[in-house]
Design an enzyme around this catalytic site. Structure first.
Site, short mmCIF file in Angstrom:
data_model
loop_
_atom_site.label_atom_id
_atom_site.label_comp_id
_atom_site.label_asym_id
_atom_site.label_seq_id
_atom_site.Cartn_x
_atom_site.Cartn_y
_atom_site.Cartn_z
N ASP A 8 0.77 -1.39 0.17
CA ASP A 8 -0.05 -0.01 0.00
C ASP A 8 0.98 1.18 0.01
O ASP A 8 1.37 1.47 1.00
CB ASP A 8 -1.00 -0.18 1.32
CG ASP A 8 -1.80 1.35 1.32
OD1 ASP A 8 -1.71 2.07 0.50
OD2 ASP A 8 -2.36 1.33 2.53
N LYS A 69 2.83 11.44 -3.29
CA LYS A 69 1.76 10.98 -4.09
C LYS A 69 0.85 11.84 -4.77
O LYS A 69 0.41 11.43 -5.86
CB LYS A 69 1.24 9.69 -3.23
CG LYS A 69 0.27 9.12 -3.85
CD LYS A 69 -0.36 7.71 -3.09
CE LYS A 69 -1.37 7.17 -3.50
NZ LYS A 69 -2.14 6.13 -2.45
N GLU A 147 -7.34 0.76 -4.05
CA GLU A 147 -7.36 0.67 -2.39
C GLU A 147 -8.58 0.24 -1.99
O GLU A 147 -8.45 -0.76 -1.17
CB GLU A 147 -7.07 1.83 -2.03
CG GLU A 147 -5.43 2.27 -2.17
CD GLU A 147 -5.02 3.70 -1.85
OE1 GLU A 147 -5.66 4.67 -1.62
OE2 GLU A 147 -3.98 4.12 -2.65
N ASP A 169 -12.36 5.57 3.78
CA ASP A 169 -11.00 5.66 3.85
C ASP A 169 -10.51 7.11 4.37
O ASP A 169 -10.46 7.91 3.47
CB ASP A 169 -10.35 4.87 2.72
CG ASP A 169 -8.74 5.02 2.71
OD1 ASP A 169 -8.22 5.77 3.88
OD2 ASP A 169 -8.13 4.56 1.62
P1 ADP Z 1 -2.42 7.35 4.23
O1 ADP Z 1 -3.45 6.36 3.55
O2 ADP Z 1 -3.11 8.66 3.63
O3 ADP Z 1 -1.15 7.35 3.71
P2 ADP Z 1 -2.93 6.32 6.85
O4 ADP Z 1 -3.88 5.64 6.54
O5 ADP Z 1 -1.79 5.76 7.04
O6 ADP Z 1 -2.69 7.25 5.76
O7 ADP Z 1 -3.47 7.28 8.10
C1 ADP Z 1 -2.59 8.31 8.50
C2 ADP Z 1 -3.29 9.16 9.41
O8 ADP Z 1 -3.85 8.36 10.52
C3 ADP Z 1 -2.45 10.27 10.22
O9 ADP Z 1 -3.21 11.28 10.22
C4 ADP Z 1 -2.51 9.78 11.72
O10 ADP Z 1 -2.42 10.64 12.70
C5 ADP Z 1 -3.47 8.96 11.90
N1 ADP Z 1 -3.83 8.03 13.14
C6 ADP Z 1 -2.88 7.08 13.17
N2 ADP Z 1 -3.28 6.37 14.21
C7 ADP Z 1 -4.28 6.94 15.06
C8 ADP Z 1 -5.04 6.99 15.91
N3 ADP Z 1 -4.60 5.88 16.93
N4 ADP Z 1 -6.27 7.81 16.13
C9 ADP Z 1 -6.48 8.80 15.64
N5 ADP Z 1 -5.61 9.05 14.38
C10 ADP Z 1 -4.76 8.19 14.15
MG MG Z 2 -4.34 5.03 2.48
#
Ligand code: ADP
Ligand code: MG
Length: 509
Positions: A8, A69, A147, A169
């Site tokens: 991913d 990205k 995704e 998402d």
């Molecule tokens: P992407 O798909 O955009 O790369 P992710 O799915 O990895 O991103 O999500 C990242 C986001 O999730 C960040 O903003 C992070 O702060 C938030 N995040 C991660 N863990 C938690 C949590 N326990 N509670 C709230 N937000 C969270």
């Molecule tokens: Mg993502």
């Protein structure tokens, strides 16, 4: 045969997984389950990827890149790093190389193949760029999977029954909501929507503002330098506090020695939820819009799946429950997309092995609407008439019949637009076609046809049709162009359309 994994490649974070012995397993990168999608180049030319790069983001912003990205597939986006030009494809390549190497080390075998996930709305050019990055990283890209489709696969859906699934998402910087039809082993994305400027970062920013406000009250100053390391420390504290509030009701935020004071503040869940309510509301509106464009009611959704780190926030889970229904929440919402990709990778690289999910068919829709500009006879305004509406299954066609504006008009001109609006805005224009028509003492009719293929190639054809043509009389009755008849007329040489072919991915709108 080499080892195949699922990746991913996220805007904020990337994750990898492998499917073996009937189970999906996340692959840690440098001991952590998620790798920040950040790249930083040091003065000595060394390229850092992940957490080490993330910590340089504010120390050395000139040479550090996050969220690239967003720009992949955009040929005009170039970073200038230490006299070198770095493209978003290069950045994706560095991230994928890191994943490939770390995964090979962890698994003790060379990772050669991968399924990489992409947003459902990615254009052909963005897909091509992602694939290229994978190949340059030395990976055979078995497939690119959307995704939401990967998430649906990972949630181990009961594929016997027909289901309509909503995938919600919420990542770090983007929000995507998709509706899929799952039937046997086919996953059809039927509608996609979202907001490319809404994600966890915006929730952090709400807390940052709260903290800055308290510093201002304390010190009377509001001089904060954007990009300064002090501001970065506040941002990190805000993100930590947000994450903690997903599990506890009260958090202590402490940031010592900052802007001439120090922060020590309590934030409770009720205050946090109230502050972020406008952001949650925006996702609710998008859910309603995607339902509407799919032509579905809330009750027709069989399951809601939560994906993305930000769906750990209780306010999100509560809003989804209230709006649609109780969602399915995995423990690892930020890893499910990679898990689905890993299942696909296993299937594509070793289809004969049993215990693997059966073939998966993926179908997609256009994320945009296309139309031609014509004068509206009602109010004499130039408007875009949509021939292809967004969320139509690919490939697709659309047609309409218009006429000249006055008798003796020698030619027509038609503009092709990619837009959701009826306003023919110049920046939404993809091309234009001019065509001579017969000079007659009456209005001459013209048929316009759009054909959009799976790759985003749009063919626009237009042809004059006789006033006694059966196509025209049928159109007057039904208000629809009989596409079969039109195709037959073209095939038999009865009309010879003038054509333009537009690669809609190559046009920046
Ligand atoms: P992407 O798909 O955009 O790369 P992710 O799915 O990895 O991103 O999500 C990242 C986001 O999730 C960040 O903003 C992070 O702060 C938030 N995040 C991660 N863990 C938690 C949590 N326990 N509670 C709230 N937000 C969270
Ligand atoms: Mg993502």
């Amino acid at each position: 045969m080499g080892t195949a994994i699922g990746i991913d490649l996220g805007t904020s974070n990337s994750t990898a997984a492998i499917y073996r012995n009937g189970k999906v397993q996340s692959i840690p990168i440098e001991g952590k389950s998620i790798l920040p999608s950040v790249v930083s180049c040091k003065d000595d030319g060394q390229i850092l990827v992940g957490n080490s790069a993330k910590s340089r983001l504010y120390m050395d912003p000139q040479n550090s890149m996050a969220s690239s990205k967003r720009f992949i597939g955009n040929p005009s986006k170039v970073y200038h790093i230490q006299n070198k030009q770095v493209t978003p494809i290069d950045i994706a390549q560095y991230i994928l190389e890191k994943i490939k190497n770390e995964a090979s080390k962890y698994l003790g075998e060379e990772v050669t193949d991968a399924v990489i996930t992409i947003p459902a709305y990615f254009t052909e050019e963005q897909r091509e760029a992602t694939k290229q990055a994978g190949e340059r990283a030395g990976l055979k890209v078995l497939r690119l999977v959307a995704e939401p489709t990967a998430a649906a696969i990972a949630y181990g859906l009961d594929r016997e029954r027909n289901q309509t699934i909503m995938v919600y998402d919420l990542g770090g910087g983007t929000f995507d909501v998709s509706i899929l039809k799952v039937e046997n082993n086919s996953f059809k994305v039927i509608a996609v929507d979202g907001d490319t400027k809404l994600g966890g970062d915006d929730f952090d920013e709400m807390i940052v503002q709260h903290l800055l406000h308290s510093i201002q009250t304390e010190t009377g100053s509001n001089q904060y330098t954007e990009g300064s390391s002090s501001l970065q420390r506040i941002k990190e504290a805000a993100e930590e506090a947000k994450k903690e509030l997903s599990d506890s009701d009260l958090v202590d935020i402490v940031v010592p020695d900052i802007f001439g004071t120090h922060i020590e503040m309590e934030l409770d869940i009720a205050t946090f939820n109230q502050t972020v309510q406008p952001l949650i509301q925006r996702t609710i509106e998008k859910m309603e819009e995607v339902l509407q464009s799919a032509g579905l009611s809330k009750r027709e959704i069989s399951r809601v799946i939560l994906v993305g780190g930000s769906t750990r926030m209780r306010a999100v889970q509560e809003a989804v429950t209230k709006e649609i229904k109780k969602p399915y929440i995995a423990d690892n919402v930020d890893e499910v997309v990679a898990h689905g990709a890993a299942i696909m990778a296993a299937h594509l690289s070793a289809p004969s092995r049993d215990s693997l999910p059966i073939p998966i068919v993926v179908e997609e829709v256009t994320a945009h609407s296309f139309g031609v500009d014509m004068i509206d006879v009602q109010d004499q305004q130039l408007k875009v008439f949509h021939l292809i509406k967004r969320n139509t299954k690919l490939p697709c066609v659309g047609a309409t019949i218009g006429s000249t504006l006055r008798p003796y008009q020698p030619s027509i001109r038609a503009g092709v637009f990619r837009t959701e609006s009826q306003v023919p805005a110049e920046e939404a224009k993809l091309g234009e076609l001019k065509m001579p028509v017969s000079i007659r003492p009456y209005y001459v009719n013209v048929v316009s046809l759009f054909e959009l293929d799976e790759n985003g190639i749009l063919t626009f054809s237009t042809a004059e049709i006789g006033r006694r043509s059966l196509l025209l009389s049928r159109y007057r009755e039904t208000k629809e162009v009989d596409l079969d008849m039109l195709k037959l007329m073209i095939a038999q040489g009865e009309i010879t359309p003038k054509k333009i072919v537009i690669d809609t991915n190559k046009v920046e709108v």
